[in-house]
Every structure is written in structure tokens, then in C-alpha cells.
Design a protein around this motif. Structure first.
Motif, short mmCIF file in Angstrom:
data_model
loop_
_atom_site.label_atom_id
_atom_site.label_comp_id
_atom_site.label_asym_id
_atom_site.label_seq_id
_atom_site.Cartn_x
_atom_site.Cartn_y
_atom_site.Cartn_z
N UNK A 109 71.11 68.41 -48.04
CA UNK A 109 71.72 67.60 -46.97
C UNK A 109 70.75 67.60 -45.78
N UNK A 110 70.30 66.43 -45.36
CA UNK A 110 69.27 66.37 -44.33
C UNK A 110 69.86 65.97 -42.98
N UNK A 111 69.28 66.54 -41.93
CA UNK A 111 69.57 66.18 -40.54
C UNK A 111 68.25 66.12 -39.80
N UNK A 112 68.25 65.52 -38.61
CA UNK A 112 67.02 65.36 -37.84
C UNK A 112 67.04 66.31 -36.64
N UNK A 113 66.04 67.17 -36.56
CA UNK A 113 65.89 68.08 -35.43
C UNK A 113 65.55 67.25 -34.19
N UNK A 114 66.44 67.26 -33.20
CA UNK A 114 66.25 66.42 -32.01
C UNK A 114 65.00 66.84 -31.24
#
Length: 343
Positions: free
Chosen positions: A155-160
Motif C-alpha cells: 500500500x503506497x503513500x506519498x511522503x509530504x
């Protein structure tokens, strides 16, 4: 031939890559529903971003609880609950509909300045209410999912802060991680995990493919595509302009991974990678762009159950078409021509 007979005589293992796309994620529900009903494909790993992450965790939860039938039941329950006719409160629909009013009413030339002044989540959604959080929490037993080993999840998310993709895997997966993967920064505040803020995973991978290269056995990846790589003609309305900008942005990391796969495939074909760990990845795509492209940009924010069912039916037809045409190719050759795709 009945699904039971087909399942008994021929099974192949693939990885699934599930794109995000708001309400259009119900198309992926239909694809998964048909693949599970058919029974000939087994899943090694599943990668998902945003709506793709929602589908991925509900697929895994259903398989954990009840095999293929459990997977179908779980996905159907989730999409019913996510609709305005189900458990999604009216305010949740208002949040996404107000967001779309902004894009459809704002001239494209003023897009950036207006977005900064009028579309901050603290103004649109001061209580940081996410209508899907309770739906996901009530659908998935994350403790049990972490303890299972039925399916590899990415599951991917974007490091702000860094702008890099972060991939969360099943043994560590939490509700916050899934919500981070689906965090639209114009509506919701960044989701903090261990003190790090995260936004929608689609910015840096829609979805990510690279975990499959090293962490799964299957060399076949089936991409369930919602966001088109090619859309003929220039968009005319503000909503369509923004939608196409979003598609290009969210598809950019995927194209980079396509280029890497195509490059390695050429090196393998030339015999230049013998004795290395590199594998020849076979890519396949399930899509229905002829039908999805007619729905318009605003339809990605619809929350009515009848629309979800309509998308599910499109997805089921697309999956059947893929299986009829390409099941025999899985494990043998890629059915997505990367050279043509990348031209």
C-alpha cells in the motif's frame, strides 16, 4: 465451462496492481469480482494506491475470512457501505461534491492561486472529517490482517516532506496507512505516521510496481487501469483540464516503472543479465477506457450506489474479456506492448 471446473484444471499466479481513481475504483471492484468468480487466477501480491488501496485491503480481508467467496462478499459490502445509500453520511458526499464544484467553476488560468486561497483542507474541512475512515475501520480487522500470510500487500503513500513513495506492507499495515494512501491534500489534512505526514499514494505510484520485482515469486503483473495513459484531444472545460492534469501527474511514476521494465527486458533478451537476480516481468492490463472516458471528470466523485454497480458491471465485462483473450498468455508472454505504450 463452469468456474469450478476451470479452477480445478488450470490455475496461474499473478500480481495485481490496482490504480486509484475515486469512485471509478468501483470498476476495480468489478474486475476483482469476476477474477474471483472465475477462479483460475491466484494472487501472489497486490499493490494499491488510494481507491486501489481500499480495494486491496478489502480483497485481502475477504480472502482471509472466506476464500474467493469471502473476497467477493467483502468487496460488495465495502462498496455498498461507501455509498451514500449505505453507511457514508451525507456530509461525506458534500465534502467531495464541494471539491468538484471548485474545479468546475474556477477558470483554469487562476487554478494555482485560487487553490492556495480557497481549497485548503482547514477551510473546506476544518474538523478533518474523512467519511471513509469509519467505513474502512468497520470493514477490515487490521490486527487479524497483519497476522495473516495469505497475500502480500503493498500500500503506497506519498511522503509530504521528501516527495518519495512509502510502501506499507501487510505485517505493519494499519488503518492510518490505508487512509494516508487515499489522502487527497485539497480536502484532508496529511495523515501522520510516526510523525511523518503523508498524502495520496497516487502522486508517486499509481500504483507502485517495484515491490513485485523482489518480494513475490510471480513474474506476471496484471494492472487494473482506471487512469488512461492516452486521451485524444485537448480538454475544454476547467474540470476536464484539471482531470487530465491529474491523470498525467498520477501516471508519470507508472510510466517510469514501465521504462525500467522495458529496459531490463531488452537486456535480458540480449543475454546481458545472465547470473543476476533480474527477472523478465510480463505485464498485462485490464481496462475499459472506451466506457470510462465517457463518464466525465466529475463522475470520480459520485457516491451513489447505482453508479458503483454500473462501474462494477463494466469491470466484470472487462475482466471477462481479458481472461477470454489472454489467460493462456499468462506465465508465457506479456500482453502489454511496452514499446508501443512508451512511444
Amino acid at each position: 465451462m463452469p468456474a469450478e471446473t476451470k479452477s480445478a484444471t488450470a490455475r496461474k499466479t499473478v500480481n495485481l496492481a490496482l490504480q486509484g481513481g475515486g469512485a471509478h475504483g468501483a470498476f476495480t471492484w468489478g474486475v476483482l469480482d469476476k477474477l474471483l468468480e472465475d477462479g483460475r487466477l491466484l494472487f501472489d501480491g497486490v499493490s494499491g494506491a488510494s481507491a486501489g488501496a481500499m480495494n486491496a485491503v478489502n480483497l485481502a480481508e475477504g480472502l482471509r475470512k472466506g476464500g474467493r467467496k469471502g473476497g467477493r462478499d467483502q468487496l460488495a459490502k465495502f462498496w455498498r457501505s461507501a455509498s451514500i445509500n449505505g453507511d457514508l453520511p451525507a456530509f461525506g458526499r458534500e465534502l467531495v461534491e464541494n471539491a468538484m464544484k471548485f474545479w468546475s467553476a474556477t477558470p483554469a488560468a487562476a487554478f494555482l492561486d485560487e487553490a492556495a486561497n480557497l481549497f485548503a483542507p482547514t477551510e473546506v474541512n476544518p474538523l478533518d472529517f474523512n467519511p471513509l475512515r469509519d467505513v474502512v475501520a468497520n470493514s477490515v480487522d487490521f490486527a487479524a490482517l497483519r497476522a495473516s500470510d495469505d497475500l502480500k500487500l503493498f500500500i503506497s503513500a506519498t511522503n509530504v516532506e521528501t516527495g518519495k513513495a512509502r510502501v506499507f506492507r501487510r505485517p505493519e499495515l494499519t488503518l492510518d496507512m490505508v487512509m494516508a494512501s487515499a489522502c487527497l491534500p485539497t480536502i484532508f489534512r496529511a495523515v501522520e505516521i510516526d510523525g511523518v505526514p503523508y498524502w495520496d499514494g497516487g502522486f508517486m505510484g499509481n500504483p507502485v510496481l517495484f515491490p513485485f520485482f523482489y518480494e513475490t515469486e510471480s513474474c506476471d503483473i496484471v494492472l487494473v487501469q482506471i487512469s488512461p495513459l492516452v486521451r485524444k484531444g485537448a480538454p475544454a472545460t476547467a474540470a476536464d483540464i484539471f482531470s487530465r492534469m491529474e491523470e498525467i501527474t498520477f501516471n508519470s511514476p507508472l510510466l517510469h516503472e514501465f521504462r525500467a521494465i522495458e529496459f531490463v527486458s531488452r537486456l535480458i533478451a540480449d543475454g546481458r543479465l545472465k547470473g543476476t537476480r533480474y527477472r523478465d516481468i510480463r505485464l498485462h492490463v485490464i481496462e475499459a477506457q472506451d466506457e470510462l472516458s465517457k463518464l466525465g471528470a466529475g463522475s470520480k466523485m459520485r457516491t451513489d450506489y447505482d453508479f458503483f454497480v454500473h462501474l462494477r458491471n463494466i469491470g466484470r465485462r472487462a475482466a471477462k474479456k481479458f481472461l477470454d483473450a489472454h489467460f493462456d498468455d499468462i506465465g508465457v508472454k506479456a500482453t502489454l506492448n511496452l514499446k508501443e505504450t512508451l512511444v
